[in-house]
Design a protein around this motif. Structure first.
Motif, short mmCIF file in Angstrom:
data_model
loop_
_atom_site.label_atom_id
_atom_site.label_comp_id
_atom_site.label_asym_id
_atom_site.label_seq_id
_atom_site.Cartn_x
_atom_site.Cartn_y
_atom_site.Cartn_z
N ALA A 168 0.83 -1.20 0.00
CA ALA A 168 0.00 0.00 0.00
C ALA A 168 0.87 1.25 0.00
O ALA A 168 2.00 1.26 0.49
N ALA A 169 0.32 2.32 -0.57
CA ALA A 169 1.09 3.56 -0.78
C ALA A 169 1.01 4.47 0.44
O ALA A 169 -0.01 5.12 0.68
N THR A 170 2.09 4.52 1.23
CA THR A 170 2.11 5.40 2.40
C THR A 170 2.37 6.84 2.00
O THR A 170 1.95 7.76 2.69
N ASP A 171 3.09 7.05 0.92
CA ASP A 171 3.46 8.41 0.52
C ASP A 171 2.94 8.74 -0.88
O ASP A 171 3.47 9.60 -1.58
N GLY A 172 1.89 8.04 -1.29
CA GLY A 172 1.32 8.28 -2.61
C GLY A 172 1.86 7.36 -3.68
O GLY A 172 1.33 7.32 -4.79
N PHE A 173 2.93 6.62 -3.36
CA PHE A 173 3.54 5.70 -4.33
C PHE A 173 3.70 4.33 -3.67
O PHE A 173 4.29 4.23 -2.60
N PRO A 174 3.17 3.27 -4.29
CA PRO A 174 3.33 1.93 -3.71
C PRO A 174 4.80 1.52 -3.68
O PRO A 174 5.54 1.77 -4.62
N LYS A 175 5.19 0.91 -2.57
CA LYS A 175 6.55 0.38 -2.45
C LYS A 175 6.53 -1.10 -2.78
O LYS A 175 5.55 -1.80 -2.49
N GLY A 176 7.60 -1.60 -3.37
CA GLY A 176 7.70 -3.01 -3.72
C GLY A 176 8.53 -3.77 -2.70
O GLY A 176 9.74 -3.53 -2.59
N ALA A 177 7.91 -4.67 -1.95
CA ALA A 177 8.63 -5.47 -0.96
C ALA A 177 9.33 -6.62 -1.67
O ALA A 177 8.70 -7.46 -2.30
N VAL A 178 10.66 -6.66 -1.57
CA VAL A 178 11.47 -7.65 -2.28
C VAL A 178 11.68 -8.88 -1.41
O VAL A 178 12.25 -8.80 -0.32
N LEU A 179 11.22 -10.03 -1.90
CA LEU A 179 11.44 -11.30 -1.23
C LEU A 179 12.37 -12.15 -2.07
O LEU A 179 12.27 -12.19 -3.29
#
Length: 501
Positions: A168-179
């Protein structure tokens, strides 16, 4: 396979060797054994090689749970490629932000997402696009599955990216969680250890493969040598039928899925006799209903995409009103703002160490430095540990406020930004309120431009034009002025005042 490594593709090869004819996957009429899965993974890997994909290249997936989705996960593991699965419930604008951040080279989409695919192609250029199913408007996915498979393994570091889960976008841009593959294998091994091999031997897999709980559960059953019965999308009546027909033993759930299955089981006269375990997030009344109407046990837990799976877990009957205890693979603690661990009984931010912790956010170094400060992964959630060492969840930190509705995460800021794009809206405060069906629902308190009017439907329709439909407010309150005496919006005061209105 290296001397001291064991990744996802290694497990695919091992299962094909140990259980060649045993059924691994069922999807509708399609049934595939472990050996057949390995063969087709190798064939798809050959197609990816022919396409020119190299280690750590990204590919985008937009589809429901499917055989093609599973093949992509396998071939990416073999070649060291990186999956970027898009949440099908998000808007094409939100998907476009993910593409801009991850820069994938090819796009694979399901035939029922042609419209979204055409929209995305207007703003992003892939090297190639492939569609599953018939009536393809692009290259066909079947063109990638070559008769002569590729059997070599592209080796890399155990911490290399394997899948990027958009968050989810905390700052207006979705972050990609790298696994990494190491993360995914650790998560599946942990769940196998906690739940037990018999309990996870036959899964009803309706949680989406773009969701961390869906991916980790599929892998847990696969590692166990069990069978995964996939549903493209959730259907409660069909779920009950499949559980009884295939003698399935467990599934993952969040509101309102479990309630739907129990309602349908009652309607169909099913006792769900094969069901041993349900894991996930549910309220005590629904959990107690499950354990009254069936022989299954409910397992609670706490986790997020950034932790690969649950990092605390336990039987609800043993740890009521908690998220269970830390599993043997991780350390879970509570920390204050200065980086000091707090004793049991005191509240703090939930922090985690161990092999389930993700590799970081894709190309977000500043965010990574912050989330990994003091040598721990900071979840942004508050909690405390009771005398049993069980985690009591206390909600999100104010700066990380999050609404969890129907298994999806929604940050108030992204809904507020969508709302204030409307010409008739001056300001908005968005927060979550308890909801019997979805766990939490979205509520918006809106300050309109003077002499303006809007309806709930107009607000919901407008938000749905800009962000995902599940982020639309269910409840709306219109006010003349959100700012207080200091001419500044006090979020906590607004929430306290309007939470129950």
């Amino acid at each position: 396979m290296g001397l001291r490594t064991h990744n996802v593709y290694d497990q695919i090869v091992e299962n094909a060797r140990l259980f060649p004819q045993k059924q691994a996957f069922v999807i509708g009429e399609l049934r595939r054994s472990f050996s057949e899965y390995l063969t087709e993974v190798n064939q798809l890997a050959a197609g990816f090689r022919k396409q020119g994909l190299q280690t750590q290249d990204r590919l985008t997936i937009l589809m429901d749970n499917s055989w093609e989705f599973l093949l992509c996960y396998g071939a990416c593991a073999q070649l060291g490629l990186v999956m970027v699965p898009l949440n099908v419930r998000t808007s094409t604008d939100e998907m476009g932000l993910v593409l801009k951040n991850t820069e994938p080279k090819i796009f694979i989409f399901g035939e029922n997402y042609q419209e979204e695919a055409q929209t995305l192609k207007k703003s992003y250029n892939w090297e190639a696009c492939y569609q599953t199913g018939k009536n393809s408007v692009d290259l066909s996915f079947s063109d990638l599955v070559l008769e002569e498979g590729y059997t070599q393994v592209v080796t890399g570091k155990s911490t290399d990216a394997y899948v990027i889960i958009p968050t989810a976008a905390t700052d207006g841009f979705p972050k990609g969680a790298v696994l990494s593959q190491e993360n995914v294998m650790a998560a599946s091994s942990m769940q196998l250890l906690e739940y037990g091999r018999e309990a996870v031997s036959a899964q009803l897999a309706f949680l989406p493969l773009f969701h961390i709980l869906g991916l980790s559960a599929i892998m847990t059953t696969f590692v166990s040598g069990g069978i995964n019965v996939l549903m493209p999308r959730f259907d409660a009546a069909k779920a009950v039928t499949l559980i009884d027909q295939e003698k399935l033993t467990y599934f993952g759930s969040f509101p309102p899925l479990l309630g739907g299955i129990l309602d349908q089981a009652k309607e169909q006269g099913s006792q769900l006799t094969s069901l041993k375990l349900v894991f996930g997030i549910e309220g005590p009344p629904m959990i107690e209903r499950l354990q009254t109407e069936t022989q299954a046990e409910f397992w609670v837990g706490f986790g997020q995409a950034e932790t690969s799976a649950f990092v605390t877990t336990g039987r609800f009957s043993q740890y009521p009103d908690t998220a269970g205890v830390a599993n043997p693979f991780n350390a879970v603690a509570l920390m204050d703002e200065e980086g000091n661990l707090v004793p049991n009984g005191e509240a703090g931010e939930i922090v985690v160490r161990g092999p389930l912790v993700f590799q970081g956010y894709w190309k977000r170094e500043e965010a990574n430095a912050h989330v990994f400060r003091f040598g721990w992964h900071h979840t942004g959630d508050k909690g405390k540990l009771n005398d049993q060492g069980a985690l009591v969840y206390l909600g999100r930190l104010p700066e990380k406020e999050l609404i969890k509705t129907g298994g999806e995460n929604v940050y108030p800021k992204e809904v507020e930004e969508a709302l204030t794009k409307h010409a008739k809206i001056n300001a908005a405060v968005v927060f979550g309120v308890p909801d019997e069906q979805w766990g939490e629902a979205i509520k918006a308190v809106i300050e309109l431009v003077p002499e303006s009017q809007l309806t709930l439907k107009e607000v919901r329709d407008f938000v749905g034009q800009h962000i995902a439909g599940f982020k639309r407010p269910k409840h709306v309150v219109f006010v003349e002025n959100l700012a207080g005496k200091q001419n500044k919006v006090d979020r906590e005061a607004v929430k306290k005042r309007f939470a129950e209105q």
